[in-house]
Design an enzyme around this catalytic site. Structure first.
Site, PDB file in Angstrom:
ATOM      1  N   CYS A 131      34.093 -19.402 -10.491  1.00 55.14           N
ATOM      2  CA  CYS A 131      35.026 -18.473  -9.847  1.00 55.14           C
ATOM      3  C   CYS A 131      36.441 -19.051  -9.809  1.00 55.14           C
ATOM      4  O   CYS A 131      37.412 -18.295  -9.701  1.00 55.14           O
ATOM      5  CB  CYS A 131      34.556 -18.130  -8.442  1.00 55.14           C
ATOM      6  SG  CYS A 131      34.427 -19.538  -7.333  1.00 55.14           S
ATOM      7  N   GLU A 195      33.925 -30.240  -2.303  1.00 54.60           N
ATOM      8  CA  GLU A 195      32.846 -29.236  -2.205  1.00 54.60           C
ATOM      9  C   GLU A 195      31.760 -29.531  -3.234  1.00 54.60           C
ATOM     10  O   GLU A 195      32.026 -30.011  -4.329  1.00 54.60           O
ATOM     11  CB  GLU A 195      33.426 -27.826  -2.373  1.00 54.60           C
ATOM     12  CG  GLU A 195      34.225 -27.603  -3.643  1.00 54.60           C
ATOM     13  CD  GLU A 195      33.430 -26.836  -4.686  1.00 54.60           C
ATOM     14  OE1 GLU A 195      32.231 -26.584  -4.448  1.00 54.60           O
ATOM     15  OE2 GLU A 195      33.997 -26.535  -5.738  1.00 54.60           O
ATOM     16  N   LYS A 276      23.311 -17.913  -4.749  1.00 55.35           N
ATOM     17  CA  LYS A 276      23.716 -19.156  -4.093  1.00 55.35           C
ATOM     18  C   LYS A 276      24.895 -18.944  -3.155  1.00 55.35           C
ATOM     19  O   LYS A 276      24.894 -19.419  -2.022  1.00 55.35           O
ATOM     20  CB  LYS A 276      24.078 -20.200  -5.155  1.00 55.35           C
ATOM     21  CG  LYS A 276      22.896 -20.679  -5.983  1.00 55.35           C
ATOM     22  CD  LYS A 276      23.339 -21.671  -7.043  1.00 55.35           C
ATOM     23  CE  LYS A 276      22.157 -22.115  -7.902  1.00 55.35           C
ATOM     24  NZ  LYS A 276      22.579 -23.035  -8.988  1.00 55.35           N
ATOM     25  N   MET A 277      25.922 -18.217  -3.639  1.00 50.71           N
ATOM     26  CA  MET A 277      27.109 -17.997  -2.815  1.00 50.71           C
ATOM     27  C   MET A 277      26.779 -17.118  -1.613  1.00 50.71           C
ATOM     28  O   MET A 277      27.219 -17.391  -0.486  1.00 50.71           O
ATOM     29  CB  MET A 277      28.206 -17.346  -3.663  1.00 50.71           C
ATOM     30  CG  MET A 277      28.630 -18.145  -4.869  1.00 50.71           C
ATOM     31  SD  MET A 277      29.794 -19.443  -4.447  1.00 50.71           S
ATOM     32  CE  MET A 277      31.327 -18.545  -4.481  1.00 50.71           C
TER      33      MET A 277
END
Length: 526
Positions: A131, A195, A276-277
């Site tokens: 993304c 992250e 997942k997100m």
């Protein structure tokens, strides 16, 4: 580093140049020779002469031949090391509107690798598409031509003009590529420092690339080492401690933008996508005090699995995709995180939704975007995408800088290890060709000796003779082989090793064989 060399064209290569086949335009493109009409012998002779680079006895001719050698395209492709290049666009250089057009779904990475390696000057390739970034990693025979071919390929697949891509792309070469992918894997180049999701995405590049032609030794080695760096940085610097992810930043942003009269426990939350997100969004909402939410997904299986992981008292309601609009009608905040390549919400759809008490928020963390930018034109609706998350991640800069400095020291150390490994690959073709050269001599000499000796050798005696000759040859080759080592285990520099390699190539005429292999490898992909 300039090294005087001579170039030997074997009959095999001469035949390739003198008798072009239907694949010859691609072949000539690989070695950088402009295609000439082959309908007359003069052109054929001229092309062969250019490749042969013969040096005449006279001094003037020798100087001319050496100058020709320096500029020879063939010599460039045998003496120059192939370059690792990254052509990329990220959240730091390009808007989401451009990145979403360039994005390549994971299922299409093998196809993209095959197409990239089909370009004339690309030997290996990998795609890192998330993304926040779209990056193409390649091993190229020529830096300039490789960048040109990949950029044109990106323009063709995305529909974005080359000129526009060039305005927003970044280009890195060799050691700078190593530094960049190590920083990416360590989370230093992320919008959210440290992250963990980017490390998982780098791992996925390797997983998808396994067994794919074109995900070769150099590029796969680079990504595997990047995974090691990412793990080491997180272990030794604790950089991920307290770090937020894109999903947690999205939740923080939504709570920041909610009116004062609303808060996490009372706002009606809708999450679209349970990948997942989406799962991380749900977890962070629960951590912020949200005890009830609706999750829209294609199937209930993933939603049920997420529900099992939640603490008691948290209500997660599953709804199928065809009820998405009716669910949005009852939501104050809509999070979207699906892999859909077309928008789920457009202006005409959102206009039909009943108004909420304050403002309906759309927080879209998908690329390509799930919410059309036109939705922001509607009164009573606000749209946020991944580019808007910067507002959330500006805190704790001092601590972030300190951890980043610690991580950079690790990256510098690991970069040296990777470059030493890659340097060691440089002499592999010469070592193989020299071994093959001696094997052919041994076999030929034994065959010549047997008829003349009058001795009838059984298998045991023949093996003894063969072992004796090989032992002598191996002892003679030990010195040259030692001087082809460049793996960081001794003080020999890369330039010294390359001088030794080129001297052996020159003495034994190994250059042409290496070139032929490069040409055959490229033409074989056409």
């Amino acid at each position: 580093m300039a090294v005087s060399t001579s170039f030997v064209v074997t009959p095999k290569l001469e035949n390739l140049l003198a008798n072009p086949t239907s694949s010859s335009p691609a072949l000539l493109g690989v070695i950088g020779i402009r295609a000439l009409p082959m309908n007359n012998n003069r052109n054929k002779r001229g092309l062969i002469q250019r490749a042969r680079c013969e040096i005449s006895p006279s001094k003037a001719a020798s100087i001319s031949a050496l100058e020709q050698l320096k500029t020879s395209a063939i010599d460039r492709y045998t003496k120059e090391r192939s370059s690792i290049i990254v052509i990329g666009l990220s959240i730091h250089t390009a808007p989401v509107e451009m990145r979403e057009k360039l994005a390549i779904p994971e299922a299409e990475w093998p196809r993209a690798i095959a197409e990239l390696c089909g370009l004339n000057h690309i030997e290996e390739a990998a795609v890192l598409s998330t993304c926040n970034r779209m990056e193409i990693y390649v091993l190229a025979l020529s830096q300039h031509r490789g960048v040109k071919e990949v950029t044109e390929w990106m323009a063709k697949t995305s529909g974005i003009p080359v000129s526009e891509i060039c305005q927003h792309r970044f280009l890195l070469y060799n050691k700078d590529v190593t530094q960049h992918i190590f920083e990416v894997s360590a989370g230093l180049d992320s919008l959210v420092l440290g992250e963990n999701q980017i490390l998982a995405q780098v791992k996925q590049v390797v997983k998808v690339g396994q067994g794919v032609n074109g995900f070769g030794r150099n590029i796969s080695g680079l990504f595997k080492h990047a995974i090691t760096v990412g793990k080491r940085v997180r272990t030794e610097t604790n950089i991920a401690a307290g770090a937020v992810s894109v999903s947690s930043a999205a939740v923080e942003l939504a709570l920041m933008k909610l009116p004062e009269s609303s808060h996490a426990s009372s706002a009606r939350m809708l999450v679209i996508g349970a990948g997942k997100m989406g799962k991380l969004v749900i977890k962070h909402l629960v951590a912020k005090g949200c005890t009830k939410m609706v999750v829209v997904n294609r199937s209930e299986e993933k939603v049920a699995a997420i529900r099992e992981e939640m603490p008691s008292g948290v209500e997660i309601i599953y709804k199928p995709l065809d009820e998405m609009l009716s669910c949005a009608a009852e939501a104050d905040v809509v999070f979207t995180s699906t892999a859909s390549e077309t928008p789920l919400f457009l202006k005409e759809q959102v206009e039909t939704l009943p108004p909420v008490r304050d403002t309906r928020l759309f927080v879209d963390i998908s690329v390509p975007r799930n919410v059309g930018s036109c939705v922001a034109e509607i009164d009573g609706a606000r749209v946020f995408n991944v580019d808007d998350l910067k507002e959330v991640v500006t805190a704790n800069q001092e601590d972030r800088v300190r951890k980043a400095m610690e991580a950079q020291a690790i990256i510098t150390d690991e970069s040296k290890h990777f470059e030493a490994w890659r340097d060691s690959l440089e002499t592999v073709p010469t070592i193989k060709k020299l071994r093959g050269y001696t094997e052919r001599i041994i076999a030929a000499e034994i065959e010549k000796f047997l008829p003349k000796s009058g001795i009838e050798m059984n298998k045991k005696l023949r093996k003894s003779v063969d072992d004796l000759i090989r032992g002598i040859v191996n002892k003679l080759l030990h010195g040259p082989m030692q001087h082809l080592r460049c793996d960081g285990s001794d003080s020999r520099t890369l330039s010294e090793t390359l001088e030794n390699m080129q001297a052996l190539n020159r003495m034994y005429g190994l250059d042409a064989e290496i070139l032929e292999e490069k040409i055959r490898a490229k033409v074989g992909k056409k």
